[in-house]
Write a protein that holds these residues in place. Structure first.
Motif, PDB file in Angstrom:
ATOM      1  N   ARG A 149     -11.209   0.113  -0.796  1.00  0.00           N
ATOM      2  CA  ARG A 149      -9.704  -0.666  -1.026  1.00  0.00           C
ATOM      3  C   ARG A 149      -9.442  -1.884  -0.342  1.00  0.00           C
ATOM      4  O   ARG A 149      -9.966  -1.982   0.905  1.00  0.00           O
ATOM      5  N   THR A 150      -9.031  -2.669  -1.087  1.00  0.00           N
ATOM      6  CA  THR A 150      -8.392  -3.881  -0.348  1.00  0.00           C
ATOM      7  C   THR A 150      -7.071  -3.503   0.622  1.00  0.00           C
ATOM      8  O   THR A 150      -6.478  -2.587   0.255  1.00  0.00           O
ATOM      9  N   LEU A 151      -6.815  -4.364   1.385  1.00  0.00           N
ATOM     10  CA  LEU A 151      -5.569  -4.515   2.147  1.00  0.00           C
ATOM     11  C   LEU A 151      -4.466  -4.278   1.042  1.00  0.00           C
ATOM     12  O   LEU A 151      -3.358  -3.355   1.499  1.00  0.00           O
ATOM     13  N   TYR A 152      -4.367  -4.985   0.008  1.00  0.00           N
ATOM     14  CA  TYR A 152      -3.435  -4.923  -0.966  1.00  0.00           C
ATOM     15  C   TYR A 152      -3.401  -3.647  -1.392  1.00  0.00           C
ATOM     16  O   TYR A 152      -2.176  -2.981  -1.820  1.00  0.00           O
ATOM     17  N   ASP A 153      -4.508  -2.906  -1.865  1.00  0.00           N
ATOM     18  CA  ASP A 153      -4.567  -1.907  -2.698  1.00  0.00           C
ATOM     19  C   ASP A 153      -3.752  -0.593  -1.493  1.00  0.00           C
ATOM     20  O   ASP A 153      -3.299   0.324  -2.076  1.00  0.00           O
ATOM     21  N   LYS A 154      -4.100  -1.047  -0.422  1.00  0.00           N
ATOM     22  CA  LYS A 154      -3.605   0.278   0.574  1.00  0.00           C
ATOM     23  C   LYS A 154      -2.136   0.152   0.760  1.00  0.00           C
ATOM     24  O   LYS A 154      -1.417   1.198   0.654  1.00  0.00           O
ATOM     25  N   ILE A 155      -1.805  -1.129   0.769  1.00  0.00           N
ATOM     26  CA  ILE A 155      -0.186  -1.119   0.794  1.00  0.00           C
ATOM     27  C   ILE A 155       0.521  -0.532  -0.307  1.00  0.00           C
ATOM     28  O   ILE A 155       1.364   0.074  -0.483  1.00  0.00           O
ATOM     29  N   TRP A 156      -0.243  -1.041  -1.553  1.00  0.00           N
ATOM     30  CA  TRP A 156       0.492  -0.893  -2.872  1.00  0.00           C
ATOM     31  C   TRP A 156       0.412   0.790  -3.038  1.00  0.00           C
ATOM     32  O   TRP A 156       1.462   1.408  -3.306  1.00  0.00           O
ATOM     33  N   ASP A 157      -0.717   1.459  -2.845  1.00  0.00           N
ATOM     34  CA  ASP A 157      -1.081   2.881  -3.026  1.00  0.00           C
ATOM     35  C   ASP A 157       0.049   3.682  -2.144  1.00  0.00           C
ATOM     36  O   ASP A 157       0.650   4.496  -2.535  1.00  0.00           O
ATOM     37  N   SER A 189      -9.000  -4.846   4.918  1.00  0.00           N
ATOM     38  CA  SER A 189      -9.760  -4.190   3.510  1.00  0.00           C
ATOM     39  C   SER A 189     -11.129  -3.387   3.921  1.00  0.00           C
ATOM     40  O   SER A 189     -11.633  -3.862   5.172  1.00  0.00           O
ATOM     41  N   ASP A 190     -11.236  -2.309   3.351  1.00  0.00           N
ATOM     42  CA  ASP A 190     -12.550  -1.688   3.760  1.00  0.00           C
ATOM     43  C   ASP A 190     -13.748  -2.518   3.228  1.00  0.00           C
ATOM     44  O   ASP A 190     -13.850  -3.471   2.492  1.00  0.00           O
ATOM     45  N   PRO A 191     -14.830  -2.353   4.201  1.00  0.00           N
ATOM     46  CA  PRO A 191     -16.116  -3.161   3.883  1.00  0.00           C
ATOM     47  C   PRO A 191     -16.454  -2.674   2.424  1.00  0.00           C
ATOM     48  O   PRO A 191     -16.563  -1.486   1.956  1.00  0.00           O
ATOM     49  N   GLY A 192     -16.890  -3.755   1.607  1.00  0.00           N
ATOM     50  CA  GLY A 192     -17.326  -3.490   0.320  1.00  0.00           C
ATOM     51  C   GLY A 192     -16.130  -3.595  -0.904  1.00  0.00           C
ATOM     52  O   GLY A 192     -16.470  -3.243  -1.681  1.00  0.00           O
ATOM     53  N   ALA A 193     -14.836  -3.935  -0.171  1.00  0.00           N
ATOM     54  CA  ALA A 193     -13.685  -3.866  -1.264  1.00  0.00           C
ATOM     55  C   ALA A 193     -14.204  -5.014  -2.073  1.00  0.00           C
ATOM     56  O   ALA A 193     -14.572  -5.930  -1.756  1.00  0.00           O
ATOM     57  N   ARG A 194     -13.636  -4.864  -3.387  1.00  0.00           N
ATOM     58  CA  ARG A 194     -13.973  -5.782  -4.323  1.00  0.00           C
ATOM     59  C   ARG A 194     -12.863  -6.622  -4.389  1.00  0.00           C
ATOM     60  O   ARG A 194     -11.382  -6.178  -4.636  1.00  0.00           O
ATOM     61  N   PHE A 195     -13.095  -8.001  -4.489  1.00  0.00           N
ATOM     62  CA  PHE A 195     -11.939  -8.990  -5.012  1.00  0.00           C
ATOM     63  C   PHE A 195     -12.309  -9.684  -6.363  1.00  0.00           C
ATOM     64  O   PHE A 195     -13.470  -9.657  -6.762  1.00  0.00           O
ATOM     65  N   ASP A 196     -11.239  -9.809  -7.307  1.00  0.00           N
ATOM     66  CA  ASP A 196     -11.511 -10.288  -8.432  1.00  0.00           C
ATOM     67  C   ASP A 196     -11.962 -11.671  -8.545  1.00  0.00           C
ATOM     68  O   ASP A 196     -12.473 -12.288  -9.367  1.00  0.00           O
ATOM     69  N   LYS A 197     -11.733 -12.512  -7.158  1.00  0.00           N
ATOM     70  CA  LYS A 197     -11.763 -13.930  -7.191  1.00  0.00           C
ATOM     71  C   LYS A 197     -11.987 -14.125  -5.732  1.00  0.00           C
ATOM     72  O   LYS A 197     -11.276 -13.608  -4.942  1.00  0.00           O
TER      73      LYS A 197
END
Lengths: 516, 198
Positions: free
Chosen positions: A26-34, A296-304
């Motif tokens: 997960r990205t940092l954003y994902d973690k905060i969102w979740d 952000s976790d290693p390997g977390a995917r960014f759309d851009k």
């Protein structure tokens, strides 16, 4: 303990429902969102809990009115903090007798009074215009420790993105959403896409965090971030001070992004420790352990993803009426013909007409009548130190009609005075003002007259932003100081070299060595 | 106020990066009412005698067509209030700022994104005197013999079509909000209160 386990179980149930577990890294954003999902709806939107809500006079009056009409109350005044900033004159607020001076403009006065009445009626904590802590919401939030890593912070102001410097998801909202947060302490949102902006390397002499974010906006464009939350990564940011990161995150919105985030690190923790509203004691230790997982976790995917070389960034300035219109100070006004896209070409031509500039004109030849050092982008103590280092022992040029230094908060102002910065500025011919949004946005007495230019450390160079017909050039605090001394846009490195200033007096406060 | 179909004239504004300062100047932000802001709408553009808003050919239009990044900049909802007050119910653009789009929907104004070539067609057709039909139910824009489908967030579509009170919808979930607050108190007690500590 049993209660804790039960809560944990409940939480994992909720999170499994949000689909987080299935997505892998997960990205940092994902973690905060979740961690803030109250509920996922079938239509793809989610109800997101808001941990912190900053309120000011301009975007709140109609929200409070809406609550009253619907017979609703403020759910969590204890998670809310209010203060006036946008409308407030930056001239003296109390007379010689210590009495409060009235605000001359009746509409501004009415709006400021409305805020005072609304917060009193709803028990929202409030820093009033004469409180020592009062200032621009985005300066005061971090300064008080109201802004914390991993939190969701909302405010009826687009520059709420600034709080991402501390690892908080700062979401700028309109008045209807302010009303929604007041009533429910939540926002109904769709998850944004994730964008990585990576900057590596040690920027050159005289390059400030402002130059870094201007370079980023120039690269991705004023609409490049639409629908995205930016995560700033790379060695340049690792070495950058928290205040420098606040400048960068602040202008995420100028790239169109929903928010900007930095993974909180030891610099952020050191910045927050001991702040009045930050946790302390055992709670601090527990917070710290959790904050260290916010990356952000290693390997977390960014759309851009975008990568920028910091060593290629020069002290910069805007020439047009969009924050993407950036050139190095040593550069020239571009020709509209140099834009391939017809819409951009037309926009450039219109900008040059508004700015009264000619293609090919040297930026350093542009004369300046107004200087504004302030705004939620660049009004913190490090900004004022960087400008004062250039000003020290010099005088504002004769052609400069108004030169304002507007500290971002009462505490910044006091700190500046303790360091003697006010004296340096005043002796040079600057005015040292009371905290507020000031000349950033043209809605208080600090405006720029039609046809005049302003070298401004703020965030927007839009047509009419600083007043009808005003012409704005965005730049760093040190560059604004240099423009004041020379009376024209000036490469700050020239003045620094003249004064024999090294890195230690200038850049290092905000931009350390990256070792890259 | 519900919105299902809007038909008729459109303002062919075009341009990229029309910011919210341009839509409503900060001078108008001192009001404590949502009403009457239409008078100040697009004042910065109305200096130009050839502006689309004062062109009788487009007078009273309920649709506005713009280029990339419409509504960028300040989060001021006054921009959406001003546009709604001047009678604009639909904005069609190549792209829209996230905050502006949200503000528009909350004030009964439909914000639609279409590809650049579709917007170019609409601008040409409307400048040539064509009318536009925007159908939210069918999620389509029709103009000059062509139809362009558009995507829209399901919740926003429903809110517009049914005129829903979002706060009431959320308050129906008050138990869920309270449960979240309970979890925060246990998992992140430092977030559960914001007041001065010492």
């Amino acid at each position: 303990m049993a209660r804790v386990r039960e809560r944990a179980k409940m939480r994992s149930t909720v999170r499994a429902g949000s689909g987080a577990a299935a997505r892998g890294p997960r990205t940092l954003y994902d973690k905060i969102w979740d961690a803030h999902v109250v509920r996922d709806y079938d239509d793809g939107s989610s109800l997101i809990f808001v941990d912190r809500h900053l309120v000011h006079e301009v975007s709140s009056a109609q929200a409070f009115e809406g609550l009253r009409r619907a017979g609703r109350t403020v759910r969590r005044p204890d998670l809310t903090l209010a203060m006036p900033d946008h409308n407030l004159p930056t001239t003296a607020r109390t007379g010689a007798d210590g009495r409060r001076l009235p605000v001359a403009d009746p509409q501004s006065a009415a709006q400021l009074d409305a805020l005072a009445r609304n917060v009193a009626a709803t028990a929202i904590p409030y820093f009033d215009a004469t409180a020592p802590e009062q200032g621009i919401v985005h300066v005061v939030g971090p300064e008080q420790g109201f802004t914390l890593p991993g939190s969701v912070l909302a405010c009826g102001d687009s520059h709420t993105a600034a709080h991402g410097a501390l690892g908080a998801l700062g979401i700028g909202i309109g008045t209807s959403e302010v009303e929604h947060v007041l009533a429910t302490q939540t926002l109904r949102l769709n998850r944004s896409r994730a964008m990585a902006v990576r900057v590596d390397g040690t920027p050159g002499f005289g390059v400030a965090p402002k130059d870094v974010i201007l370079a980023i906006i120039a690269r991705i464009g004023a609409s490049g971030g639409i629908g995205h939350v930016i995560e700033y990564r790379g060695s340049t940011f690792d070495a950058m001070s928290v205040e420098g990161r606040l400048t960068v995150a602040n202008m995420s919105i100028e790239a169109g992004a929903r928010a900007g985030l930095f993974a909180p690190d030891e610099r952020v923790f050191a910045y927050l420790k001991g702040r009045p509203m930050a946790p302390s004691g055992a709670e601090w230790d527990a917070a710290l352990a959790q904050w260290r997982t916010l990356r952000s976790d290693p390997g977390a995917r960014f759309d851009k993803s975008v990568a920028i070389d910091a060593t290629a960034i020069a002290p910069s300035v805007t020439w047009g009426t969009s924050p993407q219109h950036v050139v190095p100070i040593t550069g020239r006004v571009p020709s509209p013909d140099s834009f391939a896209d017809p819409v951009q070409r037309e926009a450039a031509a219109r900008s040059l007409e508004y700015m009264a500039l000619l293609p090919g004109q040297r930026m350093e030849d542009v004369a300046i009548e107004n200087i504004f050092i302030g705004s939620c982008t660049n009004s913190r103590i490090e900004d004022l130190r960087a400008a004062a280092a250039v000003v020290r022992g010099r005088r504002v040029a004769a052609g400069v009609r108004q030169a304002l230094v507007v500290p971002g908060s009462g505490l910044v102002r006091r700190q500046g005075e303790a360091e003697g910065l006010d004296r340096i500025f005043r002796e040079a011919g600057f005015e040292w003002r009371e905290p507020g949004c000031s000349a950033c946005l043209g809605m208080n007495p600090d405006t720029v007259p039609a046809g005049e230019r302003c070298a401004s450390t703020a965030n927007r160079n839009f047509m009419g932003r600083q007043g009808p017909g005003a012409r704005t050039h965005l730049l760093s605090p040190a560059m604004a100081a240099a423009a004041a001394i020379r009376g024209r846009l000036t490469d700050v490195r020239t003045l620094m070299a003249e004064a024999g200033m090294g890195e230690t007096q200038m850049g290092e406060a905000q931009m350390g060595e990256t070792g890259a | 106020m519900t919105l299902i179909r809007v038909e008729g004239r459109a303002y062919p504004l075009g341009r990229a990066n029309v910011d919210t300062d341009m839509i409503i100047a900060s001078e108008w932000l001192k009001t404590i009412s949502r009403e009457g802001l239409g008078k100040g709408a697009f004042a910065a553009l109305r200096h130009d005698p050839a502006n689309v808003f004062d062109d009788p050919a487009f007078a009273g239009a309920a649709i506005l067509i713009a280029g990339e990044n419409f509504g960028c900049g300040s989060s001021r909802e006054h921009a959406a209030w001003a546009m709604a007050d001047m009678g604009v119910r639909v904005v069609i653009a190549v792209s829209l700022s996230d905050i502006f789009a949200s503000n528009a929907f909350k004030n009964g104004v439909l914000a639609v994104c279409l590809p650049a070539d579709a917007v170019a067609h609409l601008l040409d057709a409307v400048r040539g005197g064509a009318g536009i039909a925007v159908d939210l139910e069918a999620q389509a824009v029709r103009c000059g013999g062509r139809t362009f489908a558009f995507a829209i967030d399901a919740f926003r579509r429903r809110c517009l079509m049914e005129g829903l009170d979002e706060i009431a919808l959320t308050l129906a979930d008050a138990e869920g909000i309270a449960a979240h607050e309970g979890r925060v108190a246990v998992d992140a007690p430092w977030l559960a209160m914001a007041g001065r500590r010492a």
